[in-house]
Design a protein around this motif. Structure first.
Motif, PDB file in Angstrom:
ATOM      1  N   GLY A 297       0.777  -1.231   0.000  1.00 37.07           N
ATOM      2  CA  GLY A 297       0.000   0.000   0.000  1.00 37.07           C
ATOM      3  C   GLY A 297       0.810   1.284   0.000  1.00 37.07           C
ATOM      4  N   ALA A 298       0.246   2.295  -0.655  1.00 34.49           N
ATOM      5  CA  ALA A 298       0.791   3.658  -0.626  1.00 34.49           C
ATOM      6  C   ALA A 298      -0.381   4.631  -0.558  1.00 34.49           C
ATOM      7  CB  ALA A 298       1.599   3.931  -1.892  1.00 34.49           C
ATOM      8  N   ASP A 299      -0.137   5.822  -0.048  1.00 29.36           N
ATOM      9  CA  ASP A 299      -1.150   6.888  -0.079  1.00 29.36           C
ATOM     10  C   ASP A 299      -1.487   7.159  -1.555  1.00 29.36           C
ATOM     11  OD1 ASP A 299      -2.498   9.293  -0.181  1.00 29.36           O
ATOM     12  OD2 ASP A 299      -1.222  10.288   1.298  1.00 29.36           O
ATOM     13  N   ALA A 300      -2.743   6.922  -1.930  1.00 30.49           N
ATOM     14  CA  ALA A 300      -3.121   7.028  -3.347  1.00 30.49           C
ATOM     15  C   ALA A 300      -2.967   8.446  -3.879  1.00 30.49           C
ATOM     16  CB  ALA A 300      -4.556   6.549  -3.544  1.00 30.49           C
TER      17      ALA A 300
ATOM     18  N   ALA B 129     -12.681  -5.990   3.529  1.00 31.60           N
ATOM     19  CA  ALA B 129     -13.321  -6.439   4.774  1.00 31.60           C
ATOM     20  C   ALA B 129     -12.303  -6.529   5.910  1.00 31.60           C
ATOM     21  CB  ALA B 129     -13.968  -7.805   4.542  1.00 31.60           C
ATOM     22  N   HIS B 130     -11.019  -6.628   5.568  1.00 33.25           N
ATOM     23  CA  HIS B 130     -10.009  -6.833   6.620  1.00 33.25           C
ATOM     24  C   HIS B 130      -9.839  -5.575   7.461  1.00 33.25           C
ATOM     25  CE1 HIS B 130      -6.413  -8.161   8.655  1.00 33.25           C
ATOM     26  NE2 HIS B 130      -6.544  -9.346   8.081  1.00 33.25           N
ATOM     27  N   GLU B 131      -9.903  -5.767   8.792  1.00 35.19           N
ATOM     28  CA  GLU B 131      -9.798  -4.630   9.716  1.00 35.19           C
ATOM     29  C   GLU B 131      -8.525  -3.828   9.495  1.00 35.19           C
ATOM     30  OE1 GLU B 131     -10.149  -7.722  10.405  1.00 35.19           O
ATOM     31  OE2 GLU B 131     -11.739  -8.042  11.862  1.00 35.19           O
ATOM     32  N   VAL B 132      -7.421  -4.506   9.218  1.00 34.27           N
ATOM     33  CA  VAL B 132      -6.136  -3.799   9.197  1.00 34.27           C
ATOM     34  C   VAL B 132      -6.066  -2.849   7.992  1.00 34.27           C
ATOM     35  CG1 VAL B 132      -3.634  -4.036   9.046  1.00 34.27           C
ATOM     36  CG2 VAL B 132      -4.938  -5.554  10.556  1.00 34.27           C
ATOM     37  N   MET B 133      -6.364  -3.331   6.795  1.00 37.21           N
ATOM     38  CA  MET B 133      -6.303  -2.448   5.620  1.00 37.21           C
ATOM     39  C   MET B 133      -7.304  -1.301   5.776  1.00 37.21           C
ATOM     40  SD  MET B 133      -4.959  -1.653   2.692  1.00 37.21           S
ATOM     41  CE  MET B 133      -4.282  -2.782   1.468  1.00 37.21           C
ATOM     42  N   ARG B 134      -8.502  -1.649   6.271  1.00 39.84           N
ATOM     43  CA  ARG B 134      -9.523  -0.607   6.429  1.00 39.84           C
ATOM     44  C   ARG B 134      -9.146   0.381   7.526  1.00 39.84           C
ATOM     45  NH1 ARG B 134     -14.509  -3.590   6.999  1.00 39.84           N
ATOM     46  NH2 ARG B 134     -14.466  -2.795   9.072  1.00 39.84           N
ATOM     47  N   GLY B 135      -8.576  -0.149   8.616  1.00 42.98           N
ATOM     48  CA  GLY B 135      -8.169   0.695   9.747  1.00 42.98           C
ATOM     49  C   GLY B 135      -7.093   1.693   9.335  1.00 42.98           C
ATOM     50  N   VAL B 136      -6.121   1.235   8.552  1.00 43.57           N
ATOM     51  CA  VAL B 136      -5.047   2.142   8.114  1.00 43.57           C
ATOM     52  C   VAL B 136      -5.618   3.176   7.134  1.00 43.57           C
ATOM     53  CG1 VAL B 136      -2.809   2.317   6.947  1.00 43.57           C
ATOM     54  CG2 VAL B 136      -3.237   0.414   8.509  1.00 43.57           C
ATOM     55  N   ALA B 137      -6.519   2.740   6.238  1.00 44.90           N
ATOM     56  CA  ALA B 137      -7.121   3.688   5.280  1.00 44.90           C
ATOM     57  C   ALA B 137      -7.897   4.767   6.039  1.00 44.90           C
ATOM     58  CB  ALA B 137      -8.033   2.948   4.305  1.00 44.90           C
ATOM     59  N   LYS B 138      -8.559   4.371   7.106  1.00 48.38           N
ATOM     60  CA  LYS B 138      -9.339   5.335   7.894  1.00 48.38           C
ATOM     61  C   LYS B 138      -8.397   6.330   8.590  1.00 48.38           C
ATOM     62  CE  LYS B 138     -13.083   5.647  11.140  1.00 48.38           C
ATOM     63  NZ  LYS B 138     -13.612   5.084  12.362  1.00 48.38           N
ATOM     64  N   ALA B 139      -7.332   5.797   9.177  1.00 45.34           N
ATOM     65  CA  ALA B 139      -6.377   6.671   9.874  1.00 45.34           C
ATOM     66  C   ALA B 139      -5.696   7.623   8.887  1.00 45.34           C
ATOM     67  CB  ALA B 139      -5.337   5.822  10.606  1.00 45.34           C
ATOM     68  N   LEU B 140      -5.426   7.147   7.685  1.00 45.01           N
ATOM     69  CA  LEU B 140      -4.756   7.974   6.674  1.00 45.01           C
ATOM     70  C   LEU B 140      -5.704   9.050   6.138  1.00 45.01           C
ATOM     71  CD1 LEU B 140      -2.182   8.303   4.887  1.00 45.01           C
ATOM     72  CD2 LEU B 140      -3.193   6.665   3.287  1.00 45.01           C
ATOM     73  N   GLY B 141      -6.966   8.721   6.031  1.00 47.77           N
ATOM     74  CA  GLY B 141      -7.936   9.691   5.512  1.00 47.77           C
ATOM     75  C   GLY B 141      -7.923   9.787   3.995  1.00 47.77           C
ATOM     76  N   HIS B 142      -7.048   9.058   3.357  1.00 47.00           N
ATOM     77  CA  HIS B 142      -6.972   8.971   1.894  1.00 47.00           C
ATOM     78  C   HIS B 142      -7.145   7.518   1.494  1.00 47.00           C
ATOM     79  CE1 HIS B 142      -4.077  12.685   1.520  1.00 47.00           C
ATOM     80  NE2 HIS B 142      -5.277  13.013   1.954  1.00 47.00           N
ATOM     81  N   PRO B 143      -7.521   7.256   0.240  1.00 50.30           N
ATOM     82  CA  PRO B 143      -7.524   5.858  -0.212  1.00 50.30           C
ATOM     83  C   PRO B 143      -6.091   5.306  -0.228  1.00 50.30           C
ATOM     84  CG  PRO B 143      -8.502   7.334  -1.857  1.00 50.30           C
ATOM     85  CD  PRO B 143      -7.929   8.197  -0.816  1.00 50.30           C
ATOM     86  N   ILE B 144      -5.986   3.998  -0.089  1.00 55.45           N
ATOM     87  CA  ILE B 144      -4.670   3.353  -0.189  1.00 55.45           C
ATOM     88  C   ILE B 144      -4.606   2.626  -1.530  1.00 55.45           C
ATOM     89  CG2 ILE B 144      -3.176   1.544   0.756  1.00 55.45           C
ATOM     90  CD1 ILE B 144      -4.248   2.255   3.523  1.00 55.45           C
ATOM     91  N   ALA B 145      -3.667   3.028  -2.382  1.00 60.10           N
ATOM     92  CA  ALA B 145      -3.458   2.328  -3.654  1.00 60.10           C
ATOM     93  C   ALA B 145      -2.604   1.108  -3.349  1.00 60.10           C
ATOM     94  CB  ALA B 145      -2.744   3.239  -4.645  1.00 60.10           C
TER      95      ALA B 145
END
Ligand code: TXA
Ligand code: MG
Length: 363
Positions: free
Chosen positions: A42-45, A129-145
């Protein structure tokens, strides 16, 4: 570069970790994260340089676009344009399958850098659905590419150990949350209006959401030329400056005929037909249940069942990439034979991966 591995239990409160990873991503770092399908890199999209580093680490050609992982379905409108005629269909699909292993390809908003979509006018999005990918995307506030966290063309990783084998020394961090629960990459759909003026979907990649489930919602169009001809088609598309896209013929640039490939030759074989081994070749068999007429031959140096005894497609899907990888690593196997699987439900996606893994092996 040292690759750090942090092991977590997704049932714990991991908020502090999500903040830490989001902070690294804000500074341009790329991080391997678990999803329910396969591990992603993942990277900040919104950070084009960080996205470029993903292509670099994977040795992925720049024509193959990435999927944006969103924290929630509400984020979709920020990154994609949903036309009025498709809004009901998109809502139905996202309500039923998000969070989960479904990716939608839609016209992109300007905020998505061109490098994420390889210059295409569309963006692929999903809410994992995975908590970790979704949790990091939420904390980042941007989509994760994030593409799958393997080197280009290789088998997708369904565990952190597999990511380590693929990308050690090339990325700074892997978050290990154990094995992926689906084991196959998401189903990719491009919603469209068909020739009769009705909302439908182009099925760009088979995955955990099977055709049968989609057909209950709308017509499923299978692009005829995908697969064997995709590479040639893609070349043409690039030379024509994406004319294919402009004409509405959707293709998934990453769906090349040869993909998910082990380093050893892999051939598909019917579980019921006899097999004549060549002399001095050591064979390994990937069997569905381990009990077929093919599996009972005595020519196998190694036999790995996908769903031992049971023949459950969901279990086979979870194990497929791990078993392909294990067979590839077996020192006493030269050639891999894989049993053809029943083409129903998840069987379509598994046969798609096996056919691509077999493409290029000459018998
Ligand atoms: O389950 C998954 O989808 C995993 C996890 C990490 O989310 N991701 C994944 O990414 O499989 P990747 O990059 O290995 O495969 C993404 C596929 C590629 O075949 C790519 O060509 C296609 O999605 N794709 C991405 N954007 C597209 C677009 N705008 N139009 C058509 N196809 C697109
Ligand atoms: Mg991939």
């Amino acid at each position: 570069m040292d690759t750090r591995l942090i092991s977590v239990d997704p049932l714990d409160n991991l908020k502090a970790l999500y903040e830490e990873v989001a902070c690294m991503m804000r500074e341009g770092a790329i991080v391997a994260l678990p999803t329910e399908t396969v591990y992603g890199l993942g990277a900040d999209a919104f950070n084009a340089e960080a996205v470029a580093a993903v292509y670099e680490a994977k040795q992925r050609p720049s024509f193959d676009p990435l999927i944006c992982h969103l924290a929630s379905a509400r984020q979709l409108k920020q990154v994609a344009i949903i036309s009025e005629e498709l809004s009901e269909l998109v809502e139905q699909l996202t309500k039923q399958f998000w969070p989960g292993p479904l990716t939608l390809v839609l016209p992109k908003q300007d905020c998505i850098p061109d490098i994420v979509t390889s210059g295409l006018a569309t963006v692929a999005c999903r809410v994992p659905a995975h908590e970790v990918m979704r949790g990091v995307a939420k904390a980042l506030g941007h989509p994760i590419a994030a593409p799958s966290a393997n080197r280009f063309g290789r088998i997708s990783p369904t565990s952190a150990a597999a990511v380590m084998k693929e990308l050690e020394g090339r990325i700074p961090l892997i978050i290990d949350a154990g094995a992926c629960s689906e084991g196959l990459e998401s189903t990719i759909l491009a919603p469209c209006i068909d020739e009769k003026g009705k909302p439908a979907v182009h099925l760009l990649r088979e995955g955990p959401i099977a055709r049968e489930q989609l057909r209950k919602i709308c017509r499923v169009i299978r692009p005829k030329k995908l697969g064997a001809h995709a590479a040639a088609q893609l070349k043409e598309q690039q030379q024509q400056g994406n004319e294919e896209q402009q004409q509405g013929n959707v293709v998934s640039p990453g769906q090349l005929a040869s993909h998910y490939a082990p380093s050893k030759p892999l051939y598909l074989h019917s579980p019921r037909e006899t097999f004549t081994p060549e002399e001095d070749v050591r064979y390994g068999l990937i069997s569905y249940q381990g009990e077929s007429p093919l599996a009972s031959l005595d020519c196998w140096e190694e036999l790995m069942p996908l769903s031992p005894g049971n023949g459950r497609l969901a279990e086979a899907a979870v194990r497929l990439f791990a078993v392909m990888r294990a067979m590839d690593e077996c020192e006493h196997v030269d050639v891999i034979i894989a049993e053809e699987l029943p083409e129903t439900g998840l069987g379509y996606a598994m046969m798609d991966r096996l056919r691509r893994a077999a493409h290029g092996s000459q018998q």
